[in-house]
Every structure is written in C-alpha cells, then in structure tokens.
Design an enzyme around this catalytic site. Sequence first.
Site, short mmCIF file in Angstrom:
data_model
loop_
_atom_site.label_atom_id
_atom_site.label_comp_id
_atom_site.label_asym_id
_atom_site.label_seq_id
_atom_site.Cartn_x
_atom_site.Cartn_y
_atom_site.Cartn_z
N CYS A 1 -4.95 -2.85 7.12
CA CYS A 1 -5.78 -1.66 7.05
C CYS A 1 -7.20 -1.93 6.57
CB CYS A 1 -5.11 -0.61 6.16
SG CYS A 1 -4.55 -1.23 4.57
N CYS B 1 0.83 -1.20 0.00
CA CYS B 1 0.00 0.00 0.00
C CYS B 1 0.87 1.25 0.00
CB CYS B 1 -0.94 -0.01 1.21
SG CYS B 1 -1.97 1.47 1.34
#
Length: 379
Positions: free
Chosen positions: A204, A107
């Site tokens: 996340c 990410c």
Amino acid sequence: MQTSKQDNSNIKVIVGLSGGVDSSVTALLLKQQGYDVEGLFMKNWEGDDTEDYCPAAEDLKDVLAICEKLDIPLHVENFSGEYWDRVFEHFLAEYQSGRTPNPDILCNKEVKFKAFLEHAMTLGADYIATGHYARISRDENGQCYLLKGLDNNKDQSYFLYTLQQHQLSKSMFPIGELEKPYVRQLAEEADLITHDKKDSTGICFIGERKFKDFLQQFLPAQPGDIVNTEGEVIGHHEGLMYHTLGQRKGLGIGGGFGDSGLPWFSADKNLETNQLIAVQGSDHPLLNHAFLTADTCDWVSGHCPALKQALKAKVRYRQPEQPCQILSEKNGEIIVQFDEEQTAITPGQSVVFYEGETCLGGAIITGRYHSLSEINEDK
C-alpha cells in the site's frame, strides 16, 4: 442489488473509504440497507503529497465525490504515526533480518482493525465496515467465524487472519457475498465515480513505484555475490533485501551457466557472508520443503486448532490451499507438516489455515525444513 431498508437507522456504521470501488460499494449497500452510514478516509503514509507520485490526494478526491453522491458525512483521519510505529518499522526490520514481510497483514491487524476501529468507537460507531472480500458468521453464542469471500478469485481472508473475536464482532464485510464483476456493476448502476477505477496493486505505501527505488530510501543496499550450492560465484546482487525465495526474475544469471541449462532461482540467503544462494530448476530440494516452523500465532477462535487435525493451509496469498496438519504447539511456536512438499516457503510470510470455508488463523513463518530431525537439529 437494491435492498429494502430494514430498521437499521439507529445502527451507526463507519466505512473505511479508500477511494476504490470495493469500499464505495460497501458504503452504497449499507446505505441501501438503512444503516446510519458515515465514511472515514485513512491517511496512513506521510511524504507523498509533494512528490510526483501522489495517490492519497487523488483517492481523497474520489472519496469526497462518493460521500457527496451517497449523502454521507466524511471523517478524514491521519494514522501515519501508528502506521510508521506498528507496521513500517517492523517492515524495515524484517528486511534487514533477511526475511520477507507482508505489511498488508500487519496493517489490517494494527491500523485498520485496531487504530481505525478504536477511533470509530469514539465517534459513536456500532460497527466499522471495509471493502474486503471476506465474510463473518456468528453462532447463537455470539462466537464469530471468519469465512472466505464468495469470489474465490478475490477472497482476502488470508490478509485478515489476525482478526480476533472483538474485532470481528464489530466489523462488517458487505461485499464478501458478491463477485467483483457484480460489485463494479452495482457501482456503475449507482453512478459512482469509482466504478471503473483500477484496483490498487502492490504494497500500500509503495503503490506503483519501483520497490527497489523505494526501499533504498530507508535501507542502505549491500551488494554481494550470488553463489551456487558449491559456493562458486555465479553472479552478483545489489542487496539481499531485493530478493525473495523462489524468485527467478532479476538474478541476471543465464540459464546455461550450469550443466543442466535450467533456469536459476533464489533459494536461500546467507546474512553473515551477504551471499544469495541460487539453484537450478524449480524442483531443486533447497526450494521444496514439507515442514515449516512459525510463531506470532493468531487464532480467530482464540486457541490453536487440534494437533494432527486434517487442515488446509497456504504459505502465500495466491497459492491454492494445501493439505497439512499442525504437529506441535509450544511456547507460541508451531510445527506444520504438509502432505506434499511446498515450493519457496518464505520466512517472514504468513501460513494461514483453513477448514472448509472457515479461516482458522495463522502464524508468521520462521523456517522451512525437510524433516522433523532437521528442525530438532536447528534448535
């Protein structure tokens, strides 16, 4: 930490605001230092807004409050398409292949310091800033170095090892010089709503949900047998993807099943037979290896460190750095030897290298071995 305003008013910094205390204080410090600060809230995941589990809406609410408090404009951008294509599909493919990926590293590489950075530049930003516990130094030639955060307990350089020179040259990590308790103190003194907000944990896009429940939505579980090194069935698993190497919890095997009475650990996966291999005792040879292979290398300087140079590395985030050397680098693959055997080296995870305070880069682990001859046999 009230900083006198330098003449930074012509330098626009867009802060990635997550709704947490770290990014809030990042914006606060930059504002105090006189920068032209704007905030940007990234929505990287679709599908939560109609569910009971909905952190994004709460986080955005906190971000709006922070921006109002600091009197900075806010951009709200949806990067969920980029996240799905560049991070989540890879995450699923790795689990299907029996590996254990680290999506937070990807990410950072593909979304926060690529999609967000590129978008911020179109908004006229000179820099982006995030609430990471890491530091950037620059030499007189403009070369950037990624350094560990000063708070050893919070250092996040492990998750940032993929960043290249261009990304570092356009990034700021204002809280990298601070320790977490002081960051919370600054937030409280500035009356920021996030000052006592709990730190986010876990992957996340999964957040507080149960990992198994989440993964089942995307990958069909294939139950199978847990076997010992002799091939004897000693238990059953609900799916290989739910187990990582070195895992002790969740095997459902009593410690006394074998002769030794030692606890059982997951040590290997056989994808062909859908079997999880378990061993007794954390010192079992199947759990401990001195060599690893890795590919998909990312070096902060742009090139691999010198071979056989004394380095330190870690194969998981919370592990202390371990002495090692890179023995070879060929066709994008490296062979690494540690001074001492490492427990539960896990394919799909990252090995990240350090020299003192400097993070040199890293690579994704492809295999773990007891000797060089074992590596050659595997080729």
